[in-house]
Design a protein around this motif. Sequence first.
Motif, PDB file in Angstrom:
ATOM      1  N   LEU A   1       0.812  -1.224   0.000  1.00 19.22           N
ATOM      2  CA  LEU A   1       0.000   0.000   0.000  1.00 19.22           C
ATOM      3  C   LEU A   1       0.846   1.275   0.000  1.00 19.22           C
ATOM      4  CD1 LEU A   1      -2.909  -1.056   2.392  1.00 19.22           C
ATOM      5  CD2 LEU A   1      -2.718  -1.326  -0.085  1.00 19.22           C
ATOM      6  N   PRO A   2       1.847   1.392   0.883  1.00 19.39           N
ATOM      7  CA  PRO A   2       2.669   2.612   0.826  1.00 19.39           C
ATOM      8  C   PRO A   2       3.460   2.729  -0.473  1.00 19.39           C
ATOM      9  CG  PRO A   2       2.963   1.461   2.919  1.00 19.39           C
ATOM     10  CD  PRO A   2       2.252   0.532   2.002  1.00 19.39           C
ATOM     11  N   VAL A   3       3.840   1.573  -1.060  1.00 23.18           N
ATOM     12  CA  VAL A   3       4.619   1.605  -2.300  1.00 23.18           C
ATOM     13  C   VAL A   3       3.798   2.191  -3.435  1.00 23.18           C
ATOM     14  CG1 VAL A   3       5.897   0.199  -3.969  1.00 23.18           C
ATOM     15  CG2 VAL A   3       5.994  -0.362  -1.539  1.00 23.18           C
ATOM     16  N   VAL A   4       2.506   1.890  -3.459  1.00 23.63           N
ATOM     17  CA  VAL A   4       1.629   2.470  -4.483  1.00 23.63           C
ATOM     18  C   VAL A   4       1.629   3.988  -4.369  1.00 23.63           C
ATOM     19  CG1 VAL A   4      -0.747   2.657  -5.301  1.00 23.63           C
ATOM     20  CG2 VAL A   4       0.155   0.430  -4.635  1.00 23.63           C
ATOM     21  N   GLY A   5       1.474   4.486  -3.149  1.00 25.76           N
ATOM     22  CA  GLY A   5       1.460   5.935  -2.946  1.00 25.76           C
ATOM     23  C   GLY A   5       2.772   6.581  -3.339  1.00 25.76           C
ATOM     24  N   ILE A   6       3.880   5.968  -2.945  1.00 19.98           N
ATOM     25  CA  ILE A   6       5.195   6.528  -3.266  1.00 19.98           C
ATOM     26  C   ILE A   6       5.448   6.485  -4.767  1.00 19.98           C
ATOM     27  CG2 ILE A   6       7.682   6.118  -3.018  1.00 19.98           C
ATOM     28  CD1 ILE A   6       7.113   5.288  -0.126  1.00 19.98           C
TER      29      ILE A   6
END
Length: 550
Positions: A212-217
């Motif tokens: 999930l954080p990788v998608v945002g980054i």
Amino acid sequence: MSPERKRAKHSAEKPETKQGSFEIALPIRLGIALVLVIISALFKMPVLVRILLLILSAVIAGYDVFLSAVDMIAEKQFFSPGIIVLFAAVLGFVVGYTMESAVMIIIYQASGLLIDYTRKKSIQSARNLVEYQDDDILSRLDEILSAEDAGTTKTQKSIENSAVFILRFVLVLALVYALAGPFLSGISFKVSIHRALMIMLVASPVSVCVSLPVVGISGLCFSARNGLIYNSSEVMEQSTELNVAFFDKAGVFSEETPHVIGLQSDVLDKKTFLNFLAHAVYYSDQPFAKAISDYFNQEYRLDLISDFNDIPGSGVSLKIGSAPVVLAVKSYFDSIGVSVPERTLSDGVAYYMTVAGRYVGRVVVSSEINQEAERLVEQMVDAGVSRNILLTEDDAEQSQATADALHFTEVVGECDMDKKLRLISDISQAEQNNTAFIYASGIEGHSAADLDIRVSRKGKYADVIVLPEAYLNIPMGIQISRRSKELLAENAIFVFVIKAILIFLSIIGYSNLWFVVFMDTVAALATLLNAIRITSPSLLRKKKKVAEEV
């Protein structure tokens, strides 16, 4: 930090690894543990010796899982993956599934290394998308990415909270199955406990949360590559909800500070006329006033200026000495019944000056509109922003001409910054829409819009910085934001489907402890790889097509 967010944070940190020598030692430990497992499987030996070898392999591979579980218990994070895995391993050994439990610990630890490596590589690949040589831009982006919640969005929080809720439900289901299985299906308690442990392992939210954080980054970096620097992933996600955009003409569609094209006076010499012009606009913040001030490089006699009045979008009126002076566009003079000659100078906006009611000359200030922007409104509508409003400091006639050239259906002219901010506040409050203010000149603080988007290389108060050469990519930024949100949903749905299949296989007995951990790892890796699809060729092709049409 709330308990739910802490659980999600620990869930995303699957590799229970430290830094430095520990990361190097873990693969060695896993290798030794694997050798012990192979020996116990291939060579004949007493059952007790085999069990001791398997226990030793599990301890060598996962003693840090135990230490981490102790920390999580101290912090009351009872649903962390480490605790679930440790509980499953211990109980697996107790009920006789020693080989499965030992292999599960090895796979869990190995998967932690693999997931951590893939996550870091995914983030680095996203960071490498940004190719700007501008140190200020790169520094700002690195500062944004280094924040703990850089990749966090509302959608992510919702998914994480859902995962925690489902985890609790499934744990209850596993407990019920372990106790009721023998009575419902005739299986032994050993088998029902084994299947319940598999269900518990499937419920671990690691594979859901890790990407999930990788998608945002990835979305932040891909947007930065296209010239849009969002303050955070949450800000980026908010742009998907926009339905009203206010565009400030100055600095976005035209020069932020125009320049003087020419002067003409049949009454005063050029030096004297310029002196009058400079003193007339000294107290004005309108763009044309800045152009005249930049053109004038002599000293001011401020004691001569009195009764100053700014006329937004039209000009100024004041007294210089005792003489009333008006410097304004022709439409203003027409409105007060004063006749001034039509301009015959170069393209631009003409400002006429009268002194004591007598026409003395005119100054022409540039007013170039970027014709490449004529498709921007259409692209904004395609991106979901249904209402686009142009704000200008020009008079009504010039404002409408600009709006027609840029295909705006709504325009408000004769606006100083205060009027623009009031208008944004009124519309935002009255319609309760998600709004954005797209501007170039600085404002001391935030507007009432949900997003302040500044077309500049710097923006202290802006939520989004758009590089001046990339403002046509604002619709593209909204598309990237929407794609990020879609990827979050795709990853969550994919993982939940995989987990549902694994739970079914566990219940009917077609799985084992290490297999569910292995499949959870596969799901996590798949979501990480899917996260970088935000840079998919289809989106890039669409961007290229738009650029060619413009």
